[in-house]
Design an enzyme around this catalytic site. Structure first.
Site, PDB file in Angstrom:
ATOM      1  CD  GLU A 319     -26.131   7.160 -55.788  1.00 37.83           C
ATOM      2  OE1 GLU A 319     -26.559   8.321 -55.768  1.00 37.83           O
ATOM      3  OE2 GLU A 319     -25.572   6.651 -56.778  1.00 37.83           O
ATOM      4  CG  HIS A 348       0.388  19.416 -41.996  1.00 42.30           C
ATOM      5  ND1 HIS A 348       1.303  19.793 -41.031  1.00 42.30           N
ATOM      6  CD2 HIS A 348       1.074  18.640 -42.872  1.00 42.30           C
ATOM      7  CE1 HIS A 348       2.495  19.287 -41.330  1.00 42.30           C
ATOM      8  NE2 HIS A 348       2.380  18.586 -42.443  1.00 42.30           N
ATOM      9  CE  LYS A 452     -31.753  12.430 -59.817  1.00 42.64           C
ATOM     10  NZ  LYS A 452     -31.620  11.400 -60.879  1.00 42.64           N
TER      11      LYS A 452
END
Length: 519
Positions: A319, A348, A452
Site C-alpha cells: 500500500e 512443503h 471504494k
C-alpha cells in the site's frame, strides 16, 4: 564455495538489541553504495524532515508522525507530545480497569473477551500482536470482524457464544465512513440486541475527532472513545490506540513494544548506510528489483508466532509503495509485491518453485535464535525440534543461493514485545527510505480510494436492478436496455440477488438467456 569473507563484509549486528542483518546472499557489488550515495543522502534528509513534522504527504497536506508514537519527544510541539502521552496512558489505564473489574459489562460481571471491528491496518496490526506476543493464557480472549463477510461474522459470533454478555467491542475507524467497519459495527449491535444486551455499555470507539463514528458513539452513549490522528496512516497505526488498546487488554507489555520500535528507530536514525539496517533493506529492495519493483519479496519467518508478519508487511509495503505516479507526476507504476508463509512449512509449499522455477523474487528470512522457553526435547539422539528448524532455515537459504536466488536474513534473539516492535519499526523505516530512493509518496493510497468509489457505484446500481425486477422476469440484456448498466455487471448483480433471496432465477442455455424475477 565459502561465502565467509563476503559474509563478514555484509553482516551488521546491533548487540544491544540482539538483532542482526545479513545481506551477503544478495548479488549486489561493492559499488552499490557509491552509485546510490546521492539518493541515500536525500532519503536520510527526507526522513529527518518527516520526523521533524514536515509535510510528508503533500496530496493531503499532512504530517506523518507514526515515529512519534514510540518516542513522543520527537513530536513537533508540546501540545502534540502531551496528546500522544495522554492517549497512551488512557488506553493502559482503561485496560487495567477492565482487568481489575472497575469497568464491568452491563450485567455487572468482568469482561472476558474482546471483539475488534476494523479492516486493513485497523485489524491487521492488532491481529499480528495477538498472534505474536499475547501471553499463552491472556487475561482476555480476542476475536475480529475484519471483513464485511456475513458468514465470517456469524462464525465469530458462534465462537463467542454466551460469552457475548462479557465481550467488550472495539470499533476502529479513522473516518467512521469505512463501509466494512460500519457494517461490522451494525452486525455487532444487532447480535447484542438479539441477546438482550445493551451494546452501548460494551462498545468503545477508536476514531478521528468529529468523525461519523465519534458522533454515533456520543449519540448512543458508548463507554468511551480514543483518538485516531490524521497524521497516522492505518498501516502504521499499530502503536497508536488502534493497537495499544487491544494489546493491553490481552496482557501485552505495550511499553516494551513501543520501546523496541524506538530502539530500532534510534539505531537506524544515526548510523551510516553501510551499518543502517533499514537503509540496507531499502537498498537491497532497490538492487533486487532494479529500482522498479521487478522482483517480489518472499517473507519467510521461521517461527509460528510470526505467521501473520508476511501479511502485515504485505499491506505496509504494497500500500505504501504501489504507486502509479512519482512525486514529479511521472507515470512510474512502482511497487514491490509481498507474499510469504512460515518456515519450515514452506519446505512443503512453494520452496520448490522458489528454487527451480521463475527467478522473479528475493527472499527475506527471519530467524529467531531461541527455540523455545521450555526445556528442550531430543527428537533424535542429540537433536531437538529447534535444531531441525534451524537446519531447514539454513538449508533452504543455501539451496536458494546455489541456484542464484537472492536473500536477506534478519535475526532476533526471541519473539517478544520488544523484538516485534523492533521488526515493525525496521520495516516502517525501510519503506520510508525506499520511497525516497524511487521518488514516490509512501503515505497516500489513491488506488484504495478508487476501489471504494467503484464499490459505491456498484451498490447504487444494485438498488436500481432490484427495483426493476417484476414478476415477468428480466434478462441481463433487458436490464441493460432499461437502466443503461453494463450487461455483465447486471448479470452479476442479478445472480447475487438470486443467491441471497432478492430474486428468483430461471436458468437458460447461456447467461444471456437466464431470467430473473422478483421474489
Amino acid at each position: 564455495m565459502s561465502h565467509w569473507d563476503r559474509f563478514q563484509k555484509s553482516f551488521v549486528r546491533y548487540p544491544g538489541l540482539g538483532f542482526s542483518i545479513d545481506i551477503s546472499r544478495m548479488g549486489h557489488d561493492d559499488g552499490l553504495f557509491t552509485r546510490m550515495s546521492e539518493k541515500v543522502e536525500r532519503a536520510f534528509q527526507d526522513m529527518r524532515e518527516l520526523e521533524a513534522g514536515g509535510i510528508a504527504n503533500p496530496d493531503e497536506n499532512r504530517m506523518v508522525g507514526h515515529y512519534w508514537l514510540r518516542d513522543s519527544k520527537l513530536a513537533p510541539d508540546a501540545a502534540l507530545k502531551k496528546e500522544i502521552d495522554g492517549t497512551l496512558e488512557a488506553t493502559l489505564k482503561f485496560a487495567a480497569d477492565v482487568h481489575a473489574g472497575v469497568v464491568k459489562a452491563a450485567n455487572g460481571q468482568k469482561f472476558t473477551r474482546v471483539l475488534v471491528v476494523g479492516i486493513g491496518g485497523s485489524a491487521l496490526g492488532p491481529q499480528l500482536v495477538a498472534q505474536a506476543i499475547t501471553p499463552a493464557n491472556p487475561p482476555m480472549a480476542i476475536s475480529f470482524f475484519d471483513n464485511t463477510d456475513p458468514d465470517g461474522m456469524d462464525r465469530v459470533l458462534a465462537e463467542i457464544g454466551s460469552e457475548l454478555a462479557t465481550t467488550l467491542t472495539l470499533v476502529i475507524s479513522k473516518s467512521g465512513g469505512t463501509k466494512e467497519t460500519r457494517n461490522g459495527m451494525l452486525e455487532a449491535e444487532a447480535a447484542y440486541k438479539k441477546a438482550g444486551i445493551d451494546f452501548a455499555k460494551h462498545a468503545v470507539a477508536v476514531t478521528g475527532a468529529g468523525s461519523e463514528l465519534e458522533k454515533h458513539a456520543i449519540a448512543q452513549g458508548w463507554m468511551t472513545r480514543f483518538p485516531m490522528w490524521d497524521w497516522v496512516g492505518g498501516r502504521t497505526s499499530v502503536m497508536s490506540a488502534v493497537g495499544t488498546l487491544a494489546a493491553a487488554l490481552q496482557g501485552v507489555d505495550v511499553r516494551q513494544f513501543l520501546a523496541g520500535a524506538a530502539a530500532m528507530d534510534a539505531e537506524t536514525r544515526a548510523r551510516p548506510a553501510s551499518e543502517n539496517a533499514a537503509m540496507l533493506l531499502a537498498l537491497m529492495w532497490h538492487h533486487a528489483g532494479g529500482g522498479k519493483g521487478l522482483k517480489d519479496m518472499v517473507v519467510l519467518p521461521y517461527k509460528d508466532r510470526l505467521v501473520l508478519f508476511s501479511k502485515y508487511l504485505q499491506q505496509l509495503v504494497m500500500e505504501s509503495l504501489g504507486k502509479e505516479h512519482d512525486l514529479d507526476g511521472a507515470v512510474v507504476n512502482q511497487g514491490i509485491a509481498v507474499y510469504g508463509n512460515k518456515g519450515s512449512t514452506d519446505q512443503h509449499a512453494y520452496v520448490q518453485q522458489l528454487r527451480d522455477g521463475v527467478n522473479n523474487f528475493f527472499a527475506t528470512f527471519i530467524e529467531v535464535r531461541k527455540a523455545r522457553d521450555t526445556a528442550p526435547l531430543e527428537v533424535d539422539p542429540g537433536f531437538t525440534s529447534g535444531d531441525y528448524l534451524q537446519g531447514f532455515l539454513r538449508g533452504t537459504r543455501k539451496a536458494l543461493a546455489d541456484k542464484g536466488r537472492e536473500s536477506v536474513t534478519l535475526s532476533i534473539e526471541e519473539v517478544s514485545a520488544f523484538t516485534l516492535g523492533m521488526l515493525v519499526g525496521l520495516f516502517e523505516r525501510a519503506v520510508g527510505f525506499y520511497a525516497s530512493l524511487v521518488n514516490i509518496n509512501a503515505y497516500h493510497q489513491p488506488g484504495v480510494e478508487a476501489g471504494k468509489k467503484a464499490a459505491t457505484d456498484f451498490l447504487k446500481q444494485l438498488a436500481q436492478v432490484r427495483n426493476a425486477l417484476t414478476g415477468n422476469g428480466l434478462s441481463a440484456g433487458e436490464v441493460t436496455a432499461q437502466l443503461g448498466i453494463d450487461a455483465e455487471d447486471a448479470f452479476h448483480m442479478l445472480t447475487h440477488l438470486a443467491a441471497n433471496g432478492g430474486a428468483r432465477l430461471s436458468l437458460g442455455g447461456s447467461p444471456a438467456e437466464d431470467r430473473f424475477t422478483a421474489p
